[in-house]
Design a protein around this motif. Structure first.
Motif, mmCIF file in Angstrom:
data_model
loop_
_atom_site.group_PDB
_atom_site.id
_atom_site.type_symbol
_atom_site.label_atom_id
_atom_site.label_comp_id
_atom_site.label_asym_id
_atom_site.label_seq_id
_atom_site.Cartn_x
_atom_site.Cartn_y
_atom_site.Cartn_z
ATOM 1 N N UNK A 189 0.856 -1.189 0.000
ATOM 2 C CA UNK A 189 0.000 0.000 0.000
ATOM 3 C C UNK A 189 0.890 1.236 0.000
ATOM 4 N N UNK A 190 1.069 1.833 -1.152
ATOM 5 C CA UNK A 190 1.834 3.077 -1.324
ATOM 6 C C UNK A 190 0.929 4.142 -1.939
ATOM 7 N N UNK A 191 1.338 5.401 -1.804
ATOM 8 C CA UNK A 191 0.677 6.445 -2.569
ATOM 9 C C UNK A 191 0.431 7.759 -1.864
ATOM 10 N N UNK A 227 -3.504 -9.453 -7.889
ATOM 11 C CA UNK A 227 -4.752 -9.067 -7.218
ATOM 12 C C UNK A 227 -4.675 -7.629 -6.704
ATOM 13 N N UNK A 228 -5.715 -6.845 -6.995
ATOM 14 C CA UNK A 228 -5.816 -5.455 -6.555
ATOM 15 C C UNK A 228 -7.060 -5.332 -5.688
ATOM 16 N N UNK A 229 -6.869 -4.906 -4.434
ATOM 17 C CA UNK A 229 -7.986 -4.776 -3.501
ATOM 18 C C UNK A 229 -8.392 -3.306 -3.439
ATOM 19 N N UNK A 230 -9.536 -2.996 -4.018
ATOM 20 C CA UNK A 230 -10.042 -1.610 -4.066
ATOM 21 C C UNK A 230 -10.636 -1.228 -2.717
ATOM 22 N N UNK A 238 -10.943 -7.177 3.822
ATOM 23 C CA UNK A 238 -10.995 -7.842 2.508
ATOM 24 C C UNK A 238 -9.650 -8.437 2.097
ATOM 25 N N UNK A 239 -8.558 -7.847 2.595
ATOM 26 C CA UNK A 239 -7.236 -8.400 2.291
ATOM 27 C C UNK A 239 -7.073 -9.746 2.983
ATOM 28 N N UNK A 277 -2.994 -3.090 -2.442
ATOM 29 C CA UNK A 277 -4.180 -2.490 -1.835
ATOM 30 C C UNK A 277 -4.299 -1.042 -2.304
ATOM 31 N N UNK A 278 -5.469 -0.676 -2.794
ATOM 32 C CA UNK A 278 -5.692 0.682 -3.271
ATOM 33 C C UNK A 278 -5.855 1.678 -2.139
#
Length: 297
Positions: free
Chosen positions: A148-150, A227-230, A275-276, A196-197
Motif C-alpha cells: 500500500x503506497x501512494x 490481485x488489486x484490492x479496491x 478484505x485483504x 491495496x488501493x
C-alpha cells in the motif's frame, strides 16, 4: 542555454518542496527531515542529477518478468508456513496492524511489517524503495507481499535524468515503471503480490491525486495479473463521499478516520484489512474447514 536549464532545475526544486507540502508525511518531513528515513537516521544530502530537463516524452514501462511461476498460496500453506509481509508508507503501517489482528489466530501464519513512514515510489532520492525492498527480502524472506503506497507520491519523479511532473502522461508511465519494477523484484523471489488501493480522502484536491494514483496502479495490476484490492468504495458513504463515521458490520456508526482526513482510526484500518485477510485466507485455503482426522486404530 545554461540559464534556461538552471531555471528548470530551480523549478524542479520548488516543485519538490510544493509536493512535500501537499503530502501528509511530507509536511512532517519539512518540520523534521529525519522522518523521511523513519525518524531515526540523519537524511543524507541530496545530490541532484546533472542538469535534469523536463521530459517531453513518455518513459518506458517495464514488462513483467517472463517465465516466473509463483508458488500458489495453498501449496505454501500446505507445507505448514505462510509468511506475510506488509510493504508501504504510513498508511501501510495501519494496514499491518489490522492484518496482524485478522490473521493472528491462523496457525503457522506470520505477519511482519516492512513499511516505513514518509516513503513512496516517487522520491527515490530520499528512500529507494526498490533497493530497500531487495535488502529487506535478503534479510527476511516472505511468501506474500501486501503493498500500500501512494499518500506521499503526488510529486514529480526524476528518472533517467528527466523530471516528470505529477499527473502528466510521462509521470504516469514513470510511476507505472516503478510499480512494475517492484512487482518484478518480488516475483523474482517467488513472492505472491497483493496490492491495496488508497482509500477515499477528505479534501477533494488530494482525493483527486490519490484517485489518479489508484488508476495507474490498478491498470498495472490488471496487466501483471496481480490481485488489486479496491478500498475507495469501502471507505466512502452510500453517495460515494468522504465521511469520518461509517456503519460497521452491526450497523453502528463508528469513527473510521483520523483527524487529518487521510489516515484511518484502528476501526478504519480493520475495515481496510478485512478484505485483504479474506482474500489471503481464500487463496491459501485457510477459509475451508480442516479435513476430518481418521480415527486412531
Amino acid at each position: 542555454m545554461r540559464a534556461g536549464i538552471n531555471a528548470l532545475t530551480v523549478a524542479f526544486v520548488v516543485g519538490v518542496v510544493a509536493g512535500l507540502a501537499l503530502t501528509p508525511d511530507g509536511r512532517a518531513w519539512m518540520r523534521n527531515p529525519t522522518l523521511m528515513l523513519g525518524g531515526s537516521a540523519v537524511a543524507s544530502p541530496v545530490t541532484p542529477a546533472p542538469e535534469p530537463a523536463v521530459a517531453p516524452a513518455v518513459a518506458p514501462v517495464a514488462a513483467p518478468v517472463p517465465g516466473v511461476a509463483i508458488t500458489p498460496l495453498a501449496e505454501r500453506a500446505a507445507k505448514g508456513q505462510l509468511r506475510v509481509g506488509v510493504f508501504g508508507d504510513s498508511m501501510a503501517d495501519g494496514l499491518y496492524a489490522g492484518l496482524y489482528r485478522d490473521l493472528q489466530g491462523q496457525p503457522n501464519v506470520t505477519v511482519s511489517k516492512f513499511s516505513q513512514v514518509s516513503t513512496g515510489l516517487s522520491r527515490y532520492d530520499f528512500v529507494d524503495i526498490q533497493a530497500r525492498t531487495r535488502t529487506q527480502l535478503d534479510e527476511q524472506p516472505v511468501d506474500v507481499a501486501v503493498i500500500l503506497f501512494g499518500t506521499n507520491d503526488a510529486q514529480g519523479i526524476e528518472l533517467d535524468g528527466q523530471v516528470h511532473p505529477f499527473g502528466t502522461d510521462s509521470w504516469k508511465a514513470a510511476y507505472a515503471r516503478r510499480v512494475d519494477d517492484l512487482v518484478a523484484l518480488l516475483r523474482s523471489r517467488d513472492v505472491a503480490v497483493y496490492w491495496v488501493g488508497l482509500p477515499k480522502m477528505k479534501r477533494d484536491s488530494f482525493d483527486g491525486r490519490m484517485a489518479l494514483i489508484n488508476g495507474v496502479v490498478s491498470a498495472r495490476m490488471r496487466a501483471l495479473g496481480v490481485p488489486y484490492i479496491e478500498t475507495t468504495a469501502l471507505t466512502a458513504n452510500d453517495e460515494g463521499q468522504y465521511e469520518a463515521y461509517l456503519p460497521n458490520d452491526s450497523g453502528r456508526r463508528v469513527l473510521m478516520r483520523a483527524n487529518d482526513g487521510i489516515h484511518m482510526s484502528m476501526a478504519g484500518y480493520l475495515r481496510l484489512s478485512a478484505p485483504v485477510a479474506d482474500r489471503l485466507k481464500r487463496d491459501a485455503g485457510l477459509d475451508r474447514p480442516a479435513a476430518p482426522q481418521a480415527p486412531a486404530a
